[in-house]
Scaffold this motif. Structure first.
Motif, PDB file in Angstrom:
ATOM      1  N   LYS A   1       0.194  -3.179   6.795  1.00 58.21           N
ATOM      2  CA  LYS A   1      -0.803  -3.663   8.613  1.00 58.21           C
ATOM      3  C   LYS A   1      -2.187  -3.661   7.522  1.00 58.21           C
ATOM      4  N   CYS A   2      -2.414  -3.431   6.455  1.00 63.76           N
ATOM      5  CA  CYS A   2      -4.484  -3.904   6.629  1.00 63.76           C
ATOM      6  C   CYS A   2      -4.607  -3.936   5.314  1.00 63.76           C
TER       7      CYS A   2
ATOM      8  N   TYR B   1      -7.121   2.461  -0.722  1.00 67.54           N
ATOM      9  CA  TYR B   1      -6.022   2.743  -0.533  1.00 67.54           C
ATOM     10  C   TYR B   1      -5.223   1.438  -1.302  1.00 67.54           C
ATOM     11  N   ARG B   2      -6.071  -0.238  -0.460  1.00 67.42           N
ATOM     12  CA  ARG B   2      -4.812  -1.030  -1.683  1.00 67.42           C
ATOM     13  C   ARG B   2      -5.294  -0.992  -3.114  1.00 67.42           C
TER      14      ARG B   2
ATOM     15  N   CYS C   1       3.401   0.137   2.790  1.00 64.82           N
ATOM     16  CA  CYS C   1       3.135  -0.513   4.245  1.00 64.82           C
ATOM     17  C   CYS C   1       2.204  -1.157   3.782  1.00 64.82           C
TER      18      CYS C   1
ATOM     19  N   CYS D   1      -3.749   7.221   5.839  1.00 61.12           N
ATOM     20  CA  CYS D   1      -4.774   6.485   5.157  1.00 61.12           C
ATOM     21  C   CYS D   1      -5.294   7.055   6.607  1.00 61.12           C
TER      22      CYS D   1
ATOM     23  N   GLY E   1       0.244   4.218   0.980  1.00 64.12           N
ATOM     24  CA  GLY E   1      -0.879   5.560   2.047  1.00 64.12           C
ATOM     25  C   GLY E   1       0.436   5.908   2.873  1.00 64.12           C
TER      26      GLY E   1
ATOM     27  N   CYS F   1       1.090  -1.247  -0.582  1.00 63.07           N
ATOM     28  CA  CYS F   1       0.177   0.049   0.322  1.00 63.07           C
ATOM     29  C   CYS F   1       0.528   0.877  -0.124  1.00 63.07           C
TER      30      CYS F   1
ATOM     31  N   GLN G   1      -6.516   4.979   8.430  1.00 59.41           N
ATOM     32  CA  GLN G   1      -6.027   3.505   9.666  1.00 59.41           C
ATOM     33  C   GLN G   1      -5.345   4.184  10.443  1.00 59.41           C
ATOM     34  N   LEU G   2      -3.610   4.634   9.908  1.00 56.79           N
ATOM     35  CA  LEU G   2      -2.257   4.998  11.001  1.00 56.79           C
ATOM     36  C   LEU G   2      -3.012   6.068  11.252  1.00 56.79           C
TER      37      LEU G   2
HETATM   38  S1  SF4 Z   1      -2.033  -1.052   4.875  1.00 58.52           S
HETATM   39 FE1  SF4 Z   1      -3.089   0.595   5.469  1.00 58.52          FE
HETATM   40  S2  SF4 Z   1      -3.029   0.486   7.333  1.00 58.52           S
HETATM   41 FE2  SF4 Z   1      -1.373   0.846   5.558  1.00 58.52          FE
HETATM   42  S3  SF4 Z   1      -1.128   3.215   4.820  1.00 58.52           S
HETATM   43 FE3  SF4 Z   1      -2.177   1.085   3.040  1.00 58.52          FE
HETATM   44  S4  SF4 Z   1      -4.422   1.466   4.561  1.00 58.52           S
HETATM   45 FE4  SF4 Z   1      -2.667   2.479   6.103  1.00 58.52          FE
END
Ligand code: SF4
Length: 332
Positions: free
Chosen positions: A299-300, A305-306, A297, A274, A258, A256, A276-277
């Motif tokens: 992490k989610c 975003y993805r 990143c 994002c 982000g 990602c 999330q962070l």
């Molecule tokens: S993977 Fe998730 S936590 Fe990481 S930047 Fe993208 S949306 Fe944010």
């Protein structure tokens, strides 16, 4: 190709393309079981002049696609001015909406005149009762049907924003069929995500699905997109990437971006990678290109975003471009 699409292409080819979600308020009518933003206090609306400067600054930094979100962005008294500003800077803009009764005829005409490109309406079930209960808005199915019909008389596209959740994960076809029967132009899928973010808490019982069930649901969606050609904007490549993430995060093909290519701007104009962070990269009014993150990143699995991040991987992104062009129903 219209000027906004040309602008996206130009910023993409020059390497400056970015996309932003701009949350203009934390006020919301809906009381969704999987989002706690409506519980937030104090209630904040971004100041008009600040938001207009923020959109200008985002445009200067290469942002060519803005999703105006909230809370409920249509509750912001200056939403038309924000859409107009996006259009004046050639920014493709989407307005999210959870309460379709806010799409009045007058507001719709003003959005159309201001150059709004898309209204994305939350739509998570084909069953009126379930929809009403999940959003806590009486008669919401009737209001969605009515809004989609009226959007058709404008140049604005309508998109059904469908979250995979406990009630629909194994019956996506019914939800897609209902959305297309109602006249939605496009469908977008949100992957269930938990976030303890101070700015945008997400989660709750409604999305307490196991990873296996989310994977099965995504596999069924990929199949339906291929076989039944539902106008789903999430690319197959991105959904497969999310499946990889859910099976084993170390196997993803696209991380990602982000904080570098995609970002979240809140009602104080603070920029985060994002929703999330927690870390704030800066205030958009004073940020420069150097303030953006460059480390990918993983992490989610947050959809917006993805999904958009998959466009920025050069040769590896070719299947995403191809799918987007072939279906002519990509994000842009
Ligand atoms: S993977 Fe998730 S936590 Fe990481 S930047 Fe993208 S949306 Fe944010």
């Amino acid at each position: 190709m219209n000027p906004k699409h040309k602008h996206i292409l130009r910023t993409f080819l020059t390497g400056s393309l970015r996309l932003a979600e701009f949350a203009v308020t934390n006020v919301c009518i809906a009381k969704c079981t999987f989002c706690a933003i409506w519980k937030q206090t104090p209630k904040v609306f971004v100041a008009k002049e600040k938001a207009l400067l923020a959109i200008d600054k985002l445009a200067d930094l290469g942002v060519s696609h803005i999703t105006l979100t909230g809370g409920e962005p249509l509750m912001h008294p200056n939403i038309i001015a924000f859409v107009s500003k996006c259009t004046s800077r050639n920014i493709y803009n989407t307005v999210l909406d959870a309460a379709p009764s806010l799409i009045t005829d007058d507001r719709l005409d003003l959005l159309d005149e201001a150059g709004n490109d898309m209204i994305s309406i939350s739509f998570d079930s084909e069953d009126p009762k379930v929809l009403e209960e999940s959003r806590q808005i009486p008669h919401i199915m009737r209001d969605v049907e009515d809004a989609v019909k009226r959007i058709k008389r404008t140049r604005i596209k309508s998109m059904a924003s469908i979250l995979i959740w406990n009630n629909n994960h194994d019956q996506m076809e019914k939800v897609f069929a209902k959305a297309t029967d109602m006249g939605f132009d496009l469908i977008s899928i949100s992957y269930p995500t938990f976030s303890e973010s101070v700015v945008y808490p997400l989660g709750g019982e409604g999305i307490s699905l196991s990873r296996d069930l989310v994977i099965k649901s995504l596999e069924s969606i990929i199949e339906l997109k291929k076989r039944k050609r539902y106008p789903i904007v999430n690319s197959r490549v991105s959904m497969e990437n999310i499946i990889r993430y859910l099976k084993d995060p170390s196997t993803v093909r696209y991380e990602c971006l982000g904080g570098s290519r995609v970002m979240f701007v809140d009602w104080f104009c603070e920029v985060r990678p994002c929703m999330q962070l927690p870390q704030v990269l800066g205030n958009i009014l004073t940020m420069t290109k150097d303030d953006f993150e460059t480390v990918p990143c993983n992490k989610c699995n947050m959809s917006w975003y993805r999904d958009f991040s998959t466009f920025f991987y050069g040769v590896k992104s070719f299947p995403v471009y191809w799918e987007s062009i072939a279906s002519s129903k990509g994000f842009f």
